[in-house]
Design an enzyme around this catalytic site. Structure first.
Site, PDB file in Angstrom:
ATOM      1  N   LYS A 149     -14.776 -26.755  -8.135  1.00  0.00           N
ATOM      2  CA  LYS A 149     -16.034 -26.825  -7.401  1.00  0.00           C
ATOM      3  C   LYS A 149     -15.831 -27.647  -6.132  1.00  0.00           C
ATOM      4  O   LYS A 149     -15.195 -28.706  -6.169  1.00  0.00           O
ATOM      5  CB  LYS A 149     -17.108 -27.485  -8.280  1.00  0.00           C
ATOM      6  CG  LYS A 149     -17.409 -26.714  -9.563  1.00  0.00           C
ATOM      7  CD  LYS A 149     -18.184 -25.440  -9.284  1.00  0.00           C
ATOM      8  CE  LYS A 149     -18.628 -24.755 -10.569  1.00  0.00           C
ATOM      9  NZ  LYS A 149     -19.467 -23.575 -10.313  1.00  0.00           N
ATOM     10  N   ASP A 174     -15.418 -22.790  -5.730  1.00  0.00           N
ATOM     11  CA  ASP A 174     -16.821 -22.380  -5.783  1.00  0.00           C
ATOM     12  C   ASP A 174     -17.665 -23.447  -5.087  1.00  0.00           C
ATOM     13  O   ASP A 174     -17.666 -24.606  -5.495  1.00  0.00           O
ATOM     14  CB  ASP A 174     -17.254 -22.227  -7.247  1.00  0.00           C
ATOM     15  CG  ASP A 174     -18.665 -21.672  -7.387  1.00  0.00           C
ATOM     16  OD1 ASP A 174     -19.297 -21.393  -6.347  1.00  0.00           O
ATOM     17  OD2 ASP A 174     -19.127 -21.509  -8.535  1.00  0.00           O
ATOM     18  N   GLU A 199     -16.143 -18.928  -3.425  1.00  0.00           N
ATOM     19  CA  GLU A 199     -17.346 -18.367  -4.044  1.00  0.00           C
ATOM     20  C   GLU A 199     -18.613 -18.998  -3.472  1.00  0.00           C
ATOM     21  O   GLU A 199     -18.706 -20.218  -3.349  1.00  0.00           O
ATOM     22  CB  GLU A 199     -17.257 -18.637  -5.558  1.00  0.00           C
ATOM     23  CG  GLU A 199     -18.322 -17.942  -6.380  1.00  0.00           C
ATOM     24  CD  GLU A 199     -18.149 -18.232  -7.870  1.00  0.00           C
ATOM     25  OE1 GLU A 199     -17.010 -18.514  -8.311  1.00  0.00           O
ATOM     26  OE2 GLU A 199     -19.146 -18.182  -8.587  1.00  0.00           O
ATOM     27  N   ASP A 224     -21.886 -14.847  -5.693  1.00  0.00           N
ATOM     28  CA  ASP A 224     -22.381 -15.111  -7.046  1.00  0.00           C
ATOM     29  C   ASP A 224     -23.910 -15.096  -6.984  1.00  0.00           C
ATOM     30  O   ASP A 224     -24.545 -14.047  -7.184  1.00  0.00           O
ATOM     31  CB  ASP A 224     -21.813 -16.479  -7.491  1.00  0.00           C
ATOM     32  CG  ASP A 224     -22.368 -17.013  -8.802  1.00  0.00           C
ATOM     33  OD1 ASP A 224     -23.273 -16.395  -9.371  1.00  0.00           O
ATOM     34  OD2 ASP A 224     -21.909 -18.075  -9.274  1.00  0.00           O
ATOM     35  N   LYS A 248     -22.876 -12.457 -13.253  1.00  0.00           N
ATOM     36  CA  LYS A 248     -23.331 -13.172 -14.449  1.00  0.00           C
ATOM     37  C   LYS A 248     -24.406 -12.289 -15.069  1.00  0.00           C
ATOM     38  O   LYS A 248     -25.368 -11.907 -14.385  1.00  0.00           O
ATOM     39  CB  LYS A 248     -23.888 -14.545 -14.080  1.00  0.00           C
ATOM     40  CG  LYS A 248     -22.762 -15.505 -13.708  1.00  0.00           C
ATOM     41  CD  LYS A 248     -23.251 -16.865 -13.342  1.00  0.00           C
ATOM     42  CE  LYS A 248     -22.063 -17.737 -12.969  1.00  0.00           C
ATOM     43  NZ  LYS A 248     -22.398 -18.694 -11.914  1.00  0.00           N
TER      44      LYS A 248
END
Ligand code: MG
Length: 356
Positions: A149, A174, A199, A224, A248
């Site tokens: 992250k 991300d 991301e 995402d 997701k």
């Protein structure tokens, strides 16, 4: 959680789960609502989803004759948005259909793989050393790619250090919507490190600015949060806002819409993988099943039981093989059931709804 999971969105220190058991023709299907307690990743919350499911989704489904998954989606179509609430119920229907028809959920969906590749997501830690240590622990389990992250100020130094110490691994970052287009230079600075993707760098509902950013980056952008349905995926691909999509299931209201995004990605040669929402083994099995589709061509955020949480509520527990792969259930159902001793231990509340 074993450790708080920290991202640019916020911190998850405790994970509350909402599990659905749907009864039809003597068969029980399991679903999981992946919303969090706080609206930090999506506008939906567990409490809100429970309200939407109870007051708007179940009244249009309970007692109805439903033959196929399209009819489930149609029965929920009067509810705008609320994808995570819809997904929880929709997933349970796939479980029921699979058991009723005597085929695996993967076959019903069009899956072709018997094992799927898994990657791991490492949250933010206070120091570079802690992140490195955590990355090494996870890579030792066999995971084939590492996701970390990032956010402004917590990026180039981290990525260069991981590259230096971990070598030529599949590495991605991300940003969870933490950059603005004006900060494109900070993301361009990551180009030399060979990330497989960055991301969701920009706002969580943006597609247009991502298209401008992608033109200025060598590193592929993966969307995402912005891809909430197949329509958004089509727009993102048409505008070249991304080269990869992270689906997701909860964010796109379940497996049916996720399959539409898959088909679009196959048609347009767009990269695709399955993300996770720190689910229990119930939600994780659906992620594994989705990843069995042929167009899911990158390792997903798929983790074994007790990866992030201190316990799991399913039996058998989900295991990762030494080569970083997970088995796709070949039999009807999702390959796990609830461990009732644990459900009784952890249960906060439960409700039963019947047709009027
Ligand atoms: Mg993400």
């Amino acid at each position: 959680m074993k450790k708080p999971f920290v991202t640019a969105c916020g911190t998850i220190a405790n994970r509350n789960l909402l599990i659905i058991r749907l009864f039809a023709d003597g068969i029980v299907g399991l679903g999981e609502c992946s919303a969090n307690v706080d609206p930090i990743y999506s506008p939906e919350t567990i409490k809100g989803c429970r309200h939407i499911i109870e007051d708007f989704i179940l009244p249009s489904l309970l007692g109805k004759k439903i033959d196929d998954i399209d009819e489930v989606a149609a029965s929920m179509s009067h509810v705008v948005g609320n994808h995570m609430a819809k997904s929880a119920v929709e997933l349970a229907f796939w479980d029921i259909m699979s058991r009723q028809r005597g085929v695996s959920v993967s076959s019903l969906l069009g899956g072709t793989k018997t094992r799927v590749d898994a990657g791991v997501s490492v949250g933010m830690f206070g120091t570079l050393e802690e992140t490195l240590e955590e990355a090494r622990v996870q890579l030792a389990k066999g995971f084939t790619r590492l996701k970390v992250k990032i956010q402004p100020g917590h990026d180039v130094q981290l990525i260069s250090s991981l590259r230096k110490h971990l070598g030529d691994i599949q590495l991605m970052a991300d940003a969870n919507s933490s950059y603005s287009l004006k900060q494109a230079g900070m993301l361009q600075a990551l180009d030399p490190y060979g990330l497989t993707q960055i991301e969701q760098p920009l706002e969580n509902d943006d597609i247009v600015d991502h298209a401008a950013l992608q033109k200025s980056l060598r590193t592929p952008i993966c969307l995402d949060e912005s891809v909430v349905h197949a329509h958004a995926a089509r727009q993102a691909i048409d505008l070249e806002a991304c080269r990869i999509i992270n689906v997701k299931l909860a964010r796109v209201s379940g497996l049916l819409e996720a399959k539409r995004i898959h088909d679009l990605c196959v048609k347009t040669d767009t990269g695709l993988w399955c993300g996770s929402m720190l689910e229990s083994g119930v939600g994780m099995m659906y992620n594994i099943i989705y990843s069995s589709l042929p167009g899911v061509n990158q390792p997903g955020d798929i983790q074994e039981s007790c990866h992030y949480m201190s316990d799991d509520i399913v039996e058998p527990m989900i295991d990762v093989a030494g080569d970083g792969t997970f088995a796709v259930p070949a039999e009807p159902g999702i390959g796990v059931s609830l461990n009732w001793e644990k459900i009784r231990r952890y249960l906060v509340s439960s409700e039963v709804f019947r047709p009027c």
